[in-house]
Structures are given as C-alpha cells and as structure tokens.
Design a protein around this motif. Structure first.
Motif, mmCIF file in Angstrom:
data_model
loop_
_atom_site.group_PDB
_atom_site.id
_atom_site.type_symbol
_atom_site.label_atom_id
_atom_site.label_comp_id
_atom_site.label_asym_id
_atom_site.label_seq_id
_atom_site.Cartn_x
_atom_site.Cartn_y
_atom_site.Cartn_z
ATOM 1 N N SER A 1 42.497 3.116 -15.209
ATOM 2 C CA SER A 1 41.620 2.402 -14.703
ATOM 3 C C SER A 1 40.880 2.875 -13.360
ATOM 4 O O SER A 1 39.639 2.730 -13.176
ATOM 5 C CB SER A 1 42.008 0.901 -14.118
ATOM 6 O OG SER A 1 42.629 0.300 -15.292
ATOM 7 N N LEU A 2 41.399 3.725 -12.646
ATOM 8 C CA LEU A 2 40.917 4.453 -11.575
ATOM 9 C C LEU A 2 40.096 5.497 -12.197
ATOM 10 O O LEU A 2 38.709 5.671 -11.582
ATOM 11 C CB LEU A 2 42.054 5.126 -10.909
ATOM 12 C CG LEU A 2 42.610 4.356 -9.540
ATOM 13 C CD1 LEU A 2 43.720 5.301 -8.928
ATOM 14 C CD2 LEU A 2 41.725 3.981 -8.576
ATOM 15 N N ARG A 3 40.263 6.114 -13.058
ATOM 16 C CA ARG A 3 39.521 7.176 -13.682
ATOM 17 C C ARG A 3 38.141 6.418 -14.269
ATOM 18 O O ARG A 3 37.108 7.129 -14.133
ATOM 19 C CB ARG A 3 40.096 8.154 -14.781
ATOM 20 C CG ARG A 3 39.228 9.212 -15.227
ATOM 21 C CD ARG A 3 40.164 9.786 -16.430
ATOM 22 N NE ARG A 3 41.316 10.458 -16.123
ATOM 23 C CZ ARG A 3 42.544 9.767 -16.560
ATOM 24 N NH1 ARG A 3 42.409 8.835 -17.468
ATOM 25 N NH2 ARG A 3 43.660 10.183 -16.006
ATOM 26 N N ALA B 1 35.911 13.492 -3.677
ATOM 27 C CA ALA B 1 37.264 14.000 -3.019
ATOM 28 C C ALA B 1 38.408 13.322 -3.642
ATOM 29 O O ALA B 1 38.438 12.123 -3.542
ATOM 30 C CB ALA B 1 37.141 13.896 -1.599
ATOM 31 N N CYS B 2 39.439 13.860 -4.406
ATOM 32 C CA CYS B 2 40.430 13.294 -4.942
ATOM 33 C C CYS B 2 41.726 13.411 -3.881
ATOM 34 O O CYS B 2 42.046 14.770 -3.743
ATOM 35 C CB CYS B 2 40.947 13.872 -6.255
ATOM 36 S SG CYS B 2 39.424 14.007 -7.489
ATOM 37 N N GLN C 1 52.342 21.226 -6.701
ATOM 38 C CA GLN C 1 52.686 20.183 -7.823
ATOM 39 C C GLN C 1 51.671 18.983 -7.481
ATOM 40 O O GLN C 1 51.108 18.588 -8.695
ATOM 41 C CB GLN C 1 53.967 19.665 -7.609
ATOM 42 C CG GLN C 1 55.100 20.697 -8.157
ATOM 43 C CD GLN C 1 56.423 20.119 -7.839
ATOM 44 O OE1 GLN C 1 56.816 19.193 -7.134
ATOM 45 N NE2 GLN C 1 57.528 21.002 -8.342
ATOM 46 N N HIS C 2 51.524 18.573 -6.596
ATOM 47 C CA HIS C 2 50.526 17.253 -6.269
ATOM 48 C C HIS C 2 49.003 17.751 -6.684
ATOM 49 O O HIS C 2 48.264 16.985 -7.159
ATOM 50 C CB HIS C 2 50.705 16.645 -4.949
ATOM 51 C CG HIS C 2 52.003 15.939 -4.831
ATOM 52 N ND1 HIS C 2 52.327 14.852 -5.405
ATOM 53 C CD2 HIS C 2 52.979 16.329 -4.046
ATOM 54 C CE1 HIS C 2 53.617 14.272 -5.136
ATOM 55 N NE2 HIS C 2 54.020 15.070 -4.303
ATOM 56 N N MET C 3 48.660 18.958 -6.257
ATOM 57 C CA MET C 3 47.287 19.438 -6.536
ATOM 58 C C MET C 3 47.262 19.472 -7.991
ATOM 59 O O MET C 3 46.154 19.028 -8.752
ATOM 60 C CB MET C 3 47.131 20.705 -6.005
ATOM 61 C CG MET C 3 46.955 20.521 -4.385
ATOM 62 S SD MET C 3 45.280 20.154 -3.668
ATOM 63 C CE MET C 3 44.240 21.607 -3.951
ATOM 64 N N ALA C 4 48.046 19.938 -8.637
ATOM 65 C CA ALA C 4 47.982 19.879 -10.377
ATOM 66 C C ALA C 4 47.885 18.835 -10.889
ATOM 67 O O ALA C 4 47.256 18.525 -11.712
ATOM 68 C CB ALA C 4 49.200 20.762 -10.763
ATOM 69 N N ARG C 5 48.724 17.745 -10.186
ATOM 70 C CA ARG C 5 48.524 16.251 -10.831
ATOM 71 C C ARG C 5 47.096 15.886 -10.609
ATOM 72 O O ARG C 5 46.460 15.178 -11.254
ATOM 73 C CB ARG C 5 49.588 15.389 -9.967
ATOM 74 C CG ARG C 5 50.965 15.604 -10.530
ATOM 75 C CD ARG C 5 52.002 14.522 -10.017
ATOM 76 N NE ARG C 5 53.289 14.781 -10.510
ATOM 77 C CZ ARG C 5 54.090 15.402 -9.395
ATOM 78 N NH1 ARG C 5 53.740 15.377 -8.204
ATOM 79 N NH2 ARG C 5 55.456 15.569 -9.736
ATOM 80 N N LEU C 6 46.605 16.009 -9.448
ATOM 81 C CA LEU C 6 45.122 15.427 -9.171
ATOM 82 C C LEU C 6 44.248 16.247 -10.111
ATOM 83 O O LEU C 6 43.392 15.379 -10.542
ATOM 84 C CB LEU C 6 44.878 15.948 -7.713
ATOM 85 C CG LEU C 6 45.601 15.010 -6.562
ATOM 86 C CD1 LEU C 6 45.089 15.634 -5.420
ATOM 87 C CD2 LEU C 6 44.978 13.636 -6.813
ATOM 88 N N ARG C 7 44.470 17.471 -10.177
ATOM 89 C CA ARG C 7 43.441 18.232 -11.135
ATOM 90 C C ARG C 7 43.541 17.713 -12.708
ATOM 91 O O ARG C 7 42.566 17.425 -13.499
ATOM 92 C CB ARG C 7 43.725 19.660 -11.109
ATOM 93 C CG ARG C 7 43.186 20.413 -9.841
ATOM 94 C CD ARG C 7 43.720 21.681 -10.086
ATOM 95 N NE ARG C 7 43.541 22.355 -8.320
ATOM 96 C CZ ARG C 7 42.173 22.788 -7.983
ATOM 97 N NH1 ARG C 7 41.084 22.778 -8.713
ATOM 98 N NH2 ARG C 7 42.139 23.375 -6.824
ATOM 99 N N GLN C 8 44.764 17.243 -13.080
ATOM 100 C CA GLN C 8 45.018 17.007 -14.413
ATOM 101 C C GLN C 8 44.406 15.514 -14.471
ATOM 102 O O GLN C 8 43.822 15.237 -15.484
ATOM 103 C CB GLN C 8 46.533 16.964 -14.575
ATOM 104 C CG GLN C 8 47.122 16.342 -16.163
ATOM 105 C CD GLN C 8 48.534 16.238 -16.411
ATOM 106 O OE1 GLN C 8 49.147 16.397 -15.281
ATOM 107 N NE2 GLN C 8 48.760 16.205 -17.499
ATOM 108 N N TRP C 9 44.665 14.727 -13.557
ATOM 109 C CA TRP C 9 44.082 13.321 -13.632
ATOM 110 C C TRP C 9 42.621 13.526 -13.490
ATOM 111 O O TRP C 9 41.889 12.564 -14.322
ATOM 112 C CB TRP C 9 44.163 12.693 -12.243
ATOM 113 C CG TRP C 9 43.838 11.297 -12.069
ATOM 114 C CD1 TRP C 9 44.243 10.071 -12.666
ATOM 115 C CD2 TRP C 9 42.291 10.931 -11.541
ATOM 116 N NE1 TRP C 9 43.554 9.051 -12.328
ATOM 117 C CE2 TRP C 9 42.370 9.601 -11.739
ATOM 118 C CE3 TRP C 9 41.585 11.703 -10.824
ATOM 119 C CZ2 TRP C 9 41.146 8.837 -11.127
ATOM 120 C CZ3 TRP C 9 40.582 11.053 -10.195
ATOM 121 C CH2 TRP C 9 40.256 9.559 -10.391
#
Length: 479
Positions: free
Chosen positions: A343-345, A361-362, A386-394
C-alpha cells in the motif's frame, strides 16, 4: 557622500566605526543613542553612495532593498531594524551577523577540499531555498554576498538591491533596460531580461562552487554584453580539467547548476542541497565523468537554439518549489505486513505520477542498539547495507523515470522525532508513512509514531492504511 565620523547621531542611532566601504554603500556599526535601549543583537547601518559619478542604479537598488528587506524573515537574512527617508538621508539599519563571507575561503592559499565544499554548499542552498519560499529571488549571489555564521555554520544572504519579489513591483526591470547583475555570476536568462526565476540563483551558486573547487571563474569576468551572452550556449571547462582530484559527484553537481537552459538545472535549491549533503548517492552522468570541454558542434546547436528561444516570465518561486517537491516515504523494517509495504508503494507511485521532477527519499529508522552488537555479521556497516538493500528492493516496483531517488538509514531511539527532524532539515514537502509504522499498536491514550509525526511535522503527512487484507488482494489479482 563622505564617510560619517564615529559618534555621529542619526535618527536615534549612534554611528561607530565604518566596517565596510564598498562601491555601492558604506556600512557602519551602530547602536541606539538612548542609554539603556538595546535591540538584543549587534546592528549595522548601510548608507548608499550618492556621488555625482554614481549611476541611477545606486538609488534604485536602495529602493529595492528598502522594499524587500523588511518583509523577509528567517535565520538566513539579517533582521531589519529601521530605514531612513530617501528625501533626507537614505539608510538601512539591520542586524550585524558575525561570520566570514565565502570570499574568505577563496582568498585562502589552498583550495577547499571536497568535504569543505560539501559543507559550505548546502548552507548556501538552504539559505537560497528559504528566500525562494518567500517568493524572492536574490539575483546577485556572489561570494561577497554570502556570509557563513561563526556559531553554527549556516549561511546568511546579504545585499538585496538587485533582488526581485514576485508580489512587488520590479523597480530594476522598470528603470533599467540592460541586464543587471554581477557579470561573473549572472545567469543566462538574466542577460536577456528574465528576472524572478529561482534557478538563476542556482546558476550563481554553481559559479561559486566552481570557483571554490578550482580557483577559477567558469566564464571569466566579461566586461561586455557580448562576453556575457556567450553563456547562453557555452558550458565551462569541467572542474576536473583544472583539478584532477575533484570527485565526479562534485563535478556532476556543479555542471548541472551551470546548464545554459534553466530547465536542465536543479528544479529548486532544496534539490541542490540534498545532493550536496548526500554525495554518495548522486547519480553520475556524462557531466560528472567529463574531462574535456563541450564539442564545438554542441555549442553551435545551442547557439542556434538560443537565437530563436522565446523567454517567458517565470512562475512564482514558491509555486515552482511546490511543483517539484521532495517527497519522503518512511518504510518500516520490522513488524510490518506485505500489505502495508504494498500500500505504501502504491501511494508513493500515485504521488510521483502527478509530480514530474519530484525527488523521492526512502527512509527507514533503526534502533541505535541494533548497530552496537559485537557480532561481525551484525556490525553497523553490515546492518546499514542490509537495510539499504531492503529499501532498494522495496522501491523496485516504482516507476522512477524522471525522478531522483535516494535511500537513507537513520539511527534513533525516537522514531517519530527522527522522521520529523529529517523532513525539516531536507525541506521535505510531503511525507508518506504507514498508519501502523514499526509495529507500534494504536492505543487510545498513547501517541503512536504516525500520530506524533502528523502532529509535529511541518510538511504534508499522508498516512497509508492497507485497503484489503493481502490474501484477498492476491486473490483479486489472480481473478
């Protein structure tokens, strides 16, 4: 007008020493003549030079500053105190700010390094953005007119004699028929008489960044109108041609500011400040890698285009900022359902779709204790990656064509405070976050993260709730 002697009293002000004698004005330190009266801050009096040899622009620029300075507010302009009558003795009394102008760094024997420029540049861009939000364009930004405060490193803009306020008559445009500005820093559109475009100030900031980085002016110091007109189609030599150690991200930023067409520059000073503050996430294009000047055929093509270009009046600076905002999305990293992330996306995609040129800005916020673990696989660097990768994946599911995007992992014990502070310091116009961010349960008497953000943020806040349970949503897609 000759210099005033220390001790002279003017309209209740006592003149002290002359602290600057420029080509357009004398500036004196002053205080109140009445004993016991104080403004609470040091003051300066600016008196324009009005000799026989001075042109009409001296008086007109004084009238412009007298019109604009009293209505400006915020920490990036000196506080207005009083003004003198033009028919008797014209003067302006304002706050005297302690600090060094950018000229100080240019006068140093060694060029500032990229880290110093990345500290000074955002300060100047934040100050310009504050001005543009008030529908004012400075139009005479140069090292002598930018002061860096001693206490906190923020920038204060000086000398509004050539400025333009969108809601007031443009006296300079009415009185002058030629381009008005300092030749080395004037923007291409100003040369053809277009005033009031905030991207003209971005061009001037680019000139200052170029000079800080290389010690050279990108277009020299032309003295003729023909020399100034060349920047309508020319781009300067790449900074890295002067200094090989200039990083590609800094050259990318500088050359984007110096694009001949305003539409090719940063859409707002906030976007410029964002890139300067996050050099590791600047998208490097051909500009950043360039080692040689622009080919002649490119200059010829631009020359023909400039010759036939119709320049139109600029939109309101504040409106231009609103049309190309910085959007921020707070992406949870724990106790969050796929439905909420979906829903955020969707909400972010809709917001970007109606705002061409907007920046995204994510952001995610993690607890400081998470990065203090001793296990090597849970080190701070690993956690951030790890968190940067999650943001990019999102963000992979978003259509980001035409939008700049960056990813940020913040450490804070107070999630709401971290989000609000980040949004304020980066001039975020709209923040999007889930209604149940970070798994905090909504309780009747407890202010949750979304509630506190919505209460405290100075920007628009959109709270997103999942429209359907994720299982039903998946079934609907299958059907």
């Amino acid at each position: 007008m000759k210099k005033l002697e220390p001790g002279t009293e003017i309209d209740g002000f006592r003149v002290r020493e002359c602290i600057h004698a420029g080509g357009m004005a004398h500036i004196y330190a002053v205080d109140y003549a009445q004993e016991g009266r104080s403004s609470g801050f040091p003051m300066a009096m600016k008196i324009p030079r009005m000799t026989v040899g001075d042109g009409a622009e001296t008086i007109v620029s004084f009238e412009v500053e007298l019109q604009i300075l009293p209505v400006l507010s915020g920490p990036h302009v000196p506080r207005f105190v009083a003004a003198g009558d033009l028919s008797r003795l014209p003067y302006l009394v304002m706050e005297y700010v302690h600090g060094q102008t950018l000229q100080h760094w240019l006068d140093l024997p060694q060029r500032p390094d990229a880290e110093t420029i990345a500290r000074l540049g955002p300060a100047v861009a934040h100050a310009a953005h504050s001005l543009h939000q008030q529908n004012v364009c400075h139009l005479d930004l140069k090292p002598a007119n930018v002061l860096i405060r001693d206490d906190d490193g923020s920038a204060v803009l000086l000398d509004f004699g050539l400025s333009c306020h969108a809601h007031y008559p443009d006296l300079l445009a009415e009185e002058m028929r030629l381009a008005v500005g300092s030749p080395a820093w004037i923007a291409p559109e100003q040369i053809v008489g277009v005033r009031g475009d905030p991207r003209s100030d971005i061009f001037a900031i680019g000139v200052m960044l170029y000079e800080l980085a290389t010690g050279e002016l990108p277009f020299g110091a032309p003295t003729t109108s023909g020399g100034m007109r060349q920047r309508l189609w020319m781009t300067p030599a790449p900074p890295r041609k002067h200094r090989a150690d200039i990083p590609a991200w800094l050259q990318e930023i500088i050359l984007r500011c110096l694009e001949p067409e305003a539409a090719q520059r940063y859409p707002s000073a906030a976007h410029l400040a964002f890139d300067l503050a996050n050099p590791g996430q600047v998208l490097i294009t051909e500009r950043g890698e360039r080692l040689h000047g622009t080919p002649l055929r490119t200059h010829l093509r631009r020359w023909f285009r400039a010759a036939g270009m119709q320049y139109t009046p600029s939109p309101l600076p504040a409106q231009q900022i609103e049309d190309t905002p910085i959007l921020m999305v707070a992406v949870p990293h724990a106790d969050v359902s796929d439905a909420t992330l979906y829903s955020l996306r969707q909400a972010v995609g809709r917001s970007l779709g109606i705002r061409p040129g907007a920046r995204l800005a994510c952001v995610t916020v993690i607890s400081p204790s998470a990065s203090s673990l001793t296990d090597s696989e849970r080190s701070e660097t690993t956690l951030h990656r790890q968190h940067m990768a999650r943001l990019r994946q999102w963000a992979q599911g978003l259509d980001l064509a035409g939008h700049s995007v960056s990813y940020h992992v913040l450490e804070a014990g107070d999630v709401a405070h971290a989000l609000v502070r980040y949004a304020a310091s980066n001039h975020v116009s709209m923040m999007i976050l889930g209604a149940a961010t970070h798994g905090l349960q909504t309780q009747r008497f407890i202010a949750t993260v979304p509630m506190r953000v919505a209460r405290d943020a100075h920007c628009t806040v959109i709270l997103v709730k999942q429209a359907l349970p994720f299982a039903q949503l998946g079934q609907a897609l299958d059907d």
